[in-house]
Design a protein around this motif. Structure first.
Motif, PDB file in Angstrom:
ATOM      1  N   GLY A 121      15.740  23.695  83.331  1.00 43.58           N
ATOM      2  CA  GLY A 121      17.101  24.301  82.960  1.00 43.58           C
ATOM      3  C   GLY A 121      16.564  25.175  81.762  1.00 43.58           C
ATOM      4  O   GLY A 121      17.150  26.326  81.630  1.00 43.58           O
TER       5      GLY A 121
ATOM      6  N   TYR B  23      21.699  28.894  80.554  1.00 39.52           N
ATOM      7  CA  TYR B  23      22.392  27.922  79.507  1.00 39.52           C
ATOM      8  C   TYR B  23      21.723  28.054  78.302  1.00 39.52           C
ATOM      9  O   TYR B  23      20.376  28.017  78.059  1.00 39.52           O
ATOM     10  CB  TYR B  23      22.915  26.666  80.020  1.00 39.52           C
ATOM     11  CG  TYR B  23      23.531  26.554  81.292  1.00 39.52           C
ATOM     12  CD1 TYR B  23      24.914  26.898  81.687  1.00 39.52           C
ATOM     13  CD2 TYR B  23      22.868  26.128  82.684  1.00 39.52           C
ATOM     14  CE1 TYR B  23      25.477  27.055  82.986  1.00 39.52           C
ATOM     15  CE2 TYR B  23      23.422  26.408  83.782  1.00 39.52           C
ATOM     16  CZ  TYR B  23      24.732  26.588  83.910  1.00 39.52           C
ATOM     17  OH  TYR B  23      25.428  26.492  85.099  1.00 39.52           O
TER      18      TYR B  23
ATOM     19  N   GLU C 139      23.616  23.074  75.751  1.00 38.68           N
ATOM     20  CA  GLU C 139      24.406  22.778  77.321  1.00 38.68           C
ATOM     21  C   GLU C 139      23.242  22.422  78.159  1.00 38.68           C
ATOM     22  O   GLU C 139      23.588  21.576  78.948  1.00 38.68           O
ATOM     23  CB  GLU C 139      24.964  24.296  77.816  1.00 38.68           C
ATOM     24  CG  GLU C 139      25.613  24.341  79.211  1.00 38.68           C
ATOM     25  CD  GLU C 139      26.710  23.527  79.182  1.00 38.68           C
ATOM     26  OE1 GLU C 139      27.146  23.076  80.280  1.00 38.68           O
ATOM     27  OE2 GLU C 139      27.175  23.098  78.148  1.00 38.68           O
TER      28      GLU C 139
ATOM     29  N   HIS D 234      23.021  18.858  77.327  1.00 39.75           N
ATOM     30  CA  HIS D 234      24.328  18.091  78.033  1.00 39.75           C
ATOM     31  C   HIS D 234      24.405  17.840  79.466  1.00 39.75           C
ATOM     32  O   HIS D 234      24.587  16.788  80.053  1.00 39.75           O
ATOM     33  CB  HIS D 234      25.639  19.040  77.804  1.00 39.75           C
ATOM     34  CG  HIS D 234      26.851  18.291  78.308  1.00 39.75           C
ATOM     35  ND1 HIS D 234      27.454  17.389  77.765  1.00 39.75           N
ATOM     36  CD2 HIS D 234      27.606  18.871  79.337  1.00 39.75           C
ATOM     37  CE1 HIS D 234      28.420  17.029  78.404  1.00 39.75           C
ATOM     38  NE2 HIS D 234      28.575  17.964  79.521  1.00 39.75           N
ATOM     39  N   ARG D 235      23.849  18.913  80.231  1.00 35.80           N
ATOM     40  CA  ARG D 235      23.699  18.816  81.545  1.00 35.80           C
ATOM     41  C   ARG D 235      22.496  17.665  82.003  1.00 35.80           C
ATOM     42  O   ARG D 235      22.756  16.949  82.999  1.00 35.80           O
ATOM     43  CB  ARG D 235      23.446  20.190  82.284  1.00 35.80           C
ATOM     44  CG  ARG D 235      24.500  21.161  82.207  1.00 35.80           C
ATOM     45  CD  ARG D 235      23.920  22.757  82.607  1.00 35.80           C
ATOM     46  NE  ARG D 235      23.311  22.690  83.955  1.00 35.80           N
ATOM     47  CZ  ARG D 235      23.954  23.015  84.850  1.00 35.80           C
ATOM     48  NH1 ARG D 235      25.383  23.151  84.837  1.00 35.80           N
ATOM     49  NH2 ARG D 235      23.485  22.906  85.964  1.00 35.80           N
TER      50      ARG D 235
ATOM     51  N   GLU E  24      24.116  14.387  81.804  1.00 32.69           N
ATOM     52  CA  GLU E  24      25.104  14.105  82.707  1.00 32.69           C
ATOM     53  C   GLU E  24      24.465  13.742  83.832  1.00 32.69           C
ATOM     54  O   GLU E  24      24.592  12.561  84.605  1.00 32.69           O
ATOM     55  CB  GLU E  24      25.866  15.240  82.975  1.00 32.69           C
ATOM     56  CG  GLU E  24      26.818  15.612  81.992  1.00 32.69           C
ATOM     57  CD  GLU E  24      28.003  14.488  81.913  1.00 32.69           C
ATOM     58  OE1 GLU E  24      28.542  13.970  82.887  1.00 32.69           O
ATOM     59  OE2 GLU E  24      28.124  13.869  80.598  1.00 32.69           O
ATOM     60  N   ARG E  25      23.111  14.380  84.344  1.00 34.01           N
ATOM     61  CA  ARG E  25      22.531  13.923  85.424  1.00 34.01           C
ATOM     62  C   ARG E  25      21.736  12.604  85.302  1.00 34.01           C
ATOM     63  O   ARG E  25      21.684  11.782  86.164  1.00 34.01           O
ATOM     64  CB  ARG E  25      21.273  14.937  85.718  1.00 34.01           C
ATOM     65  CG  ARG E  25      21.664  16.530  85.953  1.00 34.01           C
ATOM     66  CD  ARG E  25      22.673  16.684  87.000  1.00 34.01           C
ATOM     67  NE  ARG E  25      22.824  17.915  87.182  1.00 34.01           N
ATOM     68  CZ  ARG E  25      23.678  18.625  86.381  1.00 34.01           C
ATOM     69  NH1 ARG E  25      24.427  18.009  85.361  1.00 34.01           N
ATOM     70  NH2 ARG E  25      24.353  19.879  86.595  1.00 34.01           N
TER      71      ARG E  25
ATOM     72  N   ILE F  42      18.675  19.494  87.890  1.00 34.10           N
ATOM     73  CA  ILE F  42      19.406  20.097  86.526  1.00 34.10           C
ATOM     74  C   ILE F  42      19.841  21.472  86.675  1.00 34.10           C
ATOM     75  O   ILE F  42      20.881  22.076  85.940  1.00 34.10           O
ATOM     76  CB  ILE F  42      18.474  20.155  85.557  1.00 34.10           C
ATOM     77  CG1 ILE F  42      18.837  20.607  84.092  1.00 34.10           C
ATOM     78  CG2 ILE F  42      16.971  21.176  85.746  1.00 34.10           C
ATOM     79  CD1 ILE F  42      19.591  19.577  83.675  1.00 34.10           C
ATOM     80  N   ASN F  43      19.228  22.367  87.781  1.00 29.47           N
ATOM     81  CA  ASN F  43      20.052  23.719  87.814  1.00 29.47           C
ATOM     82  C   ASN F  43      20.937  23.842  89.166  1.00 29.47           C
ATOM     83  O   ASN F  43      21.020  24.833  89.554  1.00 29.47           O
ATOM     84  CB  ASN F  43      18.705  24.586  88.000  1.00 29.47           C
ATOM     85  CG  ASN F  43      17.798  24.728  86.869  1.00 29.47           C
ATOM     86  OD1 ASN F  43      18.566  24.728  85.960  1.00 29.47           O
ATOM     87  ND2 ASN F  43      16.678  25.367  86.943  1.00 29.47           N
ATOM     88  N   ASP F  44      21.561  22.547  89.400  1.00 28.91           N
ATOM     89  CA  ASP F  44      22.230  22.729  90.711  1.00 28.91           C
ATOM     90  C   ASP F  44      21.847  23.217  91.854  1.00 28.91           C
ATOM     91  O   ASP F  44      22.217  24.421  92.409  1.00 28.91           O
ATOM     92  CB  ASP F  44      23.676  23.280  90.299  1.00 28.91           C
ATOM     93  CG  ASP F  44      24.616  22.477  89.469  1.00 28.91           C
ATOM     94  OD1 ASP F  44      24.335  21.219  89.079  1.00 28.91           O
ATOM     95  OD2 ASP F  44      25.018  23.323  88.519  1.00 28.91           O
TER      96      ASP F  44
END
Length: 226
Positions: free
Chosen positions: A111, A117, A121, A124-125, A128-129, A161-163
């Protein structure tokens, strides 16, 4: 209509060492968004070679590769590296975590490299993962201090992490015992069912393959079932 995330058209690959051997022959298939596809076949049939081409890491082939409807073939390495980081998540047999970093930092690295980001951010991401995979409590641990099964879950969090449009795996349960293999499989299953994540996984595990949505079987560099 199904949205195609990855498509291979007439992929051929030869090795020249020292004689020319054809390792992939006219490989053609597509993977739709949200599909969980397993690639199986005996050792030496070309599974891992194909995965390296599909992941854009090997560019020495003929045929066409599309990711997210964009042609990858013939692009410069620097552009492919950006696309890999943005659109593809990787989970290998070996987790390739950096031991000197914490679990959280390992997940954050792709990321931070993408630069889409802020660091805050990305953190945070990453958390969440880790929560999604049930390992948020390991965030501050050094990577070398956690178990093999936990390391593979961290590797999955990092891949997410990077969708990415697609997660590719090369024997992601190959080093795990039955319990941890089942945990990883169930994570993959949940990713497709709850998050519509696309997965393309090379595996030797027949039970893993049978429980995925679709099996692509290879033999002598060809697809014999899909």
């Amino acid at each position: 209509m199904q949205e195609v995330i990855l498509e291979a058209r007439g992929i051929n690959k030869e090795f020249h060492d020292p004689v020319t051997v054809q390792v992939l022959r006219d490989v053609t298939f597509a993977v739709n968004k949200g599909e969980f596809v397993s690639v199986i076949g005996k050792s030496g049939c070309g599974k891992s070679t194909l995965l390296y081409i599909l992941s854009t890491m090997d560019t020495d082939y003929t045929g066409e590769l599309y990711i997210d409807k964009e042609l990858m073939s013939g692009r410069p390495d620097v552009e492919l590296a950006r696309i890999r980081n943005e659109k593809i998540g990787f989970v290998f047999q070996f987790h390739y975590l950096l031991n000197e970093f914490t679990v959280l930092r390992n997940v954050m690295l792709p990321g931070l490299k993408l630069g889409r980001y802020s660091e805050q951010e990305v953190e945070h991401r990453a958390i969440e993962r880790l929560k999604m995979l049930g390992i948020a409590h390991l965030a501050k641990q050094s990577a070398y201090r956690i178990s093999g099964g936990e390391k593979q879950r961290v590797a999955i969090a990092r891949a997410l992490i990077n969708d990415p449009h697609i997660i590719m795996g090369d024997e992601p349960t190959g080093n795990l015992d039955k319990r941890n293999s089942d945990i990883v499989f169930n994570i993959f299953k949940e990713l497709t069912e709850a998050h519509n994540q696309t997965l393309l996984i090379v595996t030797h595990d027949p039970e893993f393959a049978e429980n995925s949505h679709r099996i692509i079987e290879m033999e002598d560099g060809r697809i014999i079932r899909q």
